[in-house]
Design an enzyme around this catalytic site. Sequence first.
Site, PDB file in Angstrom:
ATOM      1  N   ALA A  32      28.361  38.964  44.081  1.00 35.48           N
ATOM      2  CA  ALA A  32      27.809  39.555  45.298  1.00 35.48           C
ATOM      3  C   ALA A  32      26.594  40.402  44.972  1.00 35.48           C
ATOM      4  CB  ALA A  32      28.870  40.411  45.997  1.00 35.48           C
ATOM      5  N   ASP A  33      25.765  40.602  45.983  1.00 39.12           N
ATOM      6  CA  ASP A  33      24.656  41.549  45.879  1.00 39.12           C
ATOM      7  C   ASP A  33      24.495  42.226  47.222  1.00 39.12           C
ATOM      8  OD1 ASP A  33      22.466  42.648  44.219  1.00 39.12           O
ATOM      9  OD2 ASP A  33      21.225  41.860  45.839  1.00 39.12           O
TER      10      ASP A  33
END
Length: 197
Positions: free
Chosen positions: A72-73
Amino acid sequence: MLKTNHKLILASASPRRKELLGMLALPFEVMTSEVEEKSVQAETMQDYVKGVALLKTRDVAKKASEATIIGADTIVVYDNELLHKPKSREEALSHLQRLSDNKHVVMTAVAIIEPSGQETVFVEETTVVFHQLTQKLIEVYVDSGDPFDKAGGYGIQTIGTLLVKRIEGDYNNVVGLPLAALFSQLVDLQIVQFAKE
């Protein structure tokens, strides 16, 4: 309640993401990626954050091809501009002065890469509205050290929650992992099933 026959790896060093994924009570390991996020070029903020999430997740998938990787970011977007993790006291002060009495969008892209190589990526967006912040509050918060490892220069799950007037959307998304949306994807992809009692 839930079961999986996949070996799950979280491609993130974030203790907040680790804690959130742990809520599913499924076994998983943590592996971090060493990629340079600056290499991602994109037309839109959504494409940028997806690109970074995929970059991190693909990097870990290369090292653990037998596992299902979740990466994820999270980015903070104000007035169509990216507010990165502040690198200095001045930058942290500037971020918070701009966010004061305004709304911004927190976008988290989540990428899932299965052992087959199949990639799934989605973006969750939450709107965050800040109180009007006094200069004193901004300075005290910045001097606490809390802003420096966080996109946008604040943490909603720490003392930074005092800056937030309201949110529209998923709270966990602002913390760094939209758990409900991720769970829904994992079920759709048949990575996670409901365990029979």
